[in-house]
Design an enzyme around this catalytic site. Structure first.
Site, mmCIF file in Angstrom:
data_model
loop_
_atom_site.group_PDB
_atom_site.id
_atom_site.type_symbol
_atom_site.label_atom_id
_atom_site.label_comp_id
_atom_site.label_asym_id
_atom_site.label_seq_id
_atom_site.Cartn_x
_atom_site.Cartn_y
_atom_site.Cartn_z
ATOM 1 N N ASP A 185 0.791 -1.186 -0.106
ATOM 2 C CA ASP A 185 -0.047 0.230 0.077
ATOM 3 C C ASP A 185 0.801 1.055 -0.117
ATOM 4 O O ASP A 185 1.538 1.528 0.929
ATOM 5 C CB ASP A 185 -0.744 -0.168 1.484
ATOM 6 C CG ASP A 185 -1.853 1.374 1.347
ATOM 7 O OD1 ASP A 185 -2.352 1.701 0.217
ATOM 8 O OD2 ASP A 185 -2.040 1.634 2.454
ATOM 9 N N GLU A 190 -1.380 -1.277 -4.797
ATOM 10 C CA GLU A 190 -2.382 -0.320 -5.033
ATOM 11 C C GLU A 190 -2.255 0.638 -6.180
ATOM 12 O O GLU A 190 -1.355 1.148 -6.058
ATOM 13 C CB GLU A 190 -2.985 0.323 -3.791
ATOM 14 C CG GLU A 190 -4.224 1.222 -3.943
ATOM 15 C CD GLU A 190 -4.673 1.769 -2.553
ATOM 16 O OE1 GLU A 190 -4.827 3.053 -2.553
ATOM 17 O OE2 GLU A 190 -4.598 1.264 -1.553
ATOM 18 N N ASP A 247 -2.182 0.795 7.475
ATOM 19 C CA ASP A 247 -1.597 0.765 6.267
ATOM 20 C C ASP A 247 -1.224 -0.637 5.924
ATOM 21 O O ASP A 247 -1.199 -1.262 4.920
ATOM 22 C CB ASP A 247 -0.180 1.466 6.197
ATOM 23 C CG ASP A 247 -0.624 3.045 6.477
ATOM 24 O OD1 ASP A 247 -1.157 3.583 5.556
ATOM 25 O OD2 ASP A 247 -0.123 3.624 7.434
#
Length: 186
Positions: free
Chosen positions: A7, A73, A145
């Site tokens: 991420d 992502e 996260d």
């Protein structure tokens, strides 16, 4: 299959590693790579040093856990164009780190990950944390996260089965088309 989820973030990048064997998922490790705060001596304005720290951190995680593939992502435009550009540079450093180790990288949107893990695309961070905890039978909630990164790895574990079936039935190459609506694979 060992999957590394990333991420990306310029200040805090979440990472998570899971093992997937068919529908069975097992937690391996997770954490964050920070480029500011908590005793880190890199100045906030020193972008090259922060980018280097993210690159080195991703390489260190890869060397420690030896993943077979990675899921990252895809980041869309934010309200602030400057923030979007900075985040793009962080993503670039992370992609370079992953691909320099010959790791196949698949990209998914936050919406795709949220739908796959929680069931709807407007899920809040706390919902993602709770579902990741439940799916991986963790004793406590992972950090926000790290939970997003683990969610990306979980999503890829399930989506890669479909990708394999599709590639076996079609002449299209993975690098030539988006196999999953809005997703990319390199």
């Amino acid at each position: 299959m060992r999957i590394l989820g990333i991420d990306p973030g310029l200040q805090t990048t979440g990472w998570g590693v899971i093992d997937a064997q068919g529908p069975q998922l097992a937690y391996v490790a997770s954490g964050t790579i920070r480029s500011t705060g908590r005793g880190i001596e890199v100045a906030t304005g020193d972008l090259p040093a922060r980018i280097r720290l993210l690159f080195d951190g991703a390489r260190e995680v890869m060397q420690a856990y030896r993943p077979d593939c990675a899921a990252m992502e895809i980041v869309f435009v934010n309200v602030n164009p400057q923030s979007t550009l900075l985040l793009g540079q962080a993503r670039g450093a992370l992609l370079a780190a992953l691909t320099s180790g010959d790791l196949p990288v698949s990209e998914y949107t936050a919406l795709q990950m949220k739908k796959a893990v929680v069931g709807h695309g407007l899920a809040k961070k706390e919902q993602i944390q709770a579902m990741v905890q439940r799916l991986l039978t963790l004793p406590g909630l992972p950090g926000k996260d790290a939970a997003d990164a683990l969610g990306l790895a979980i999503m890829h574990a399930h989506a890669s089965v479909s990708f394999s079936a599709m590639s076996a039935k079609t002449a299209l190459q993975r690098r030539q088309h988006a196999q999953f609506k809005g997703g990319r694979t390199y």
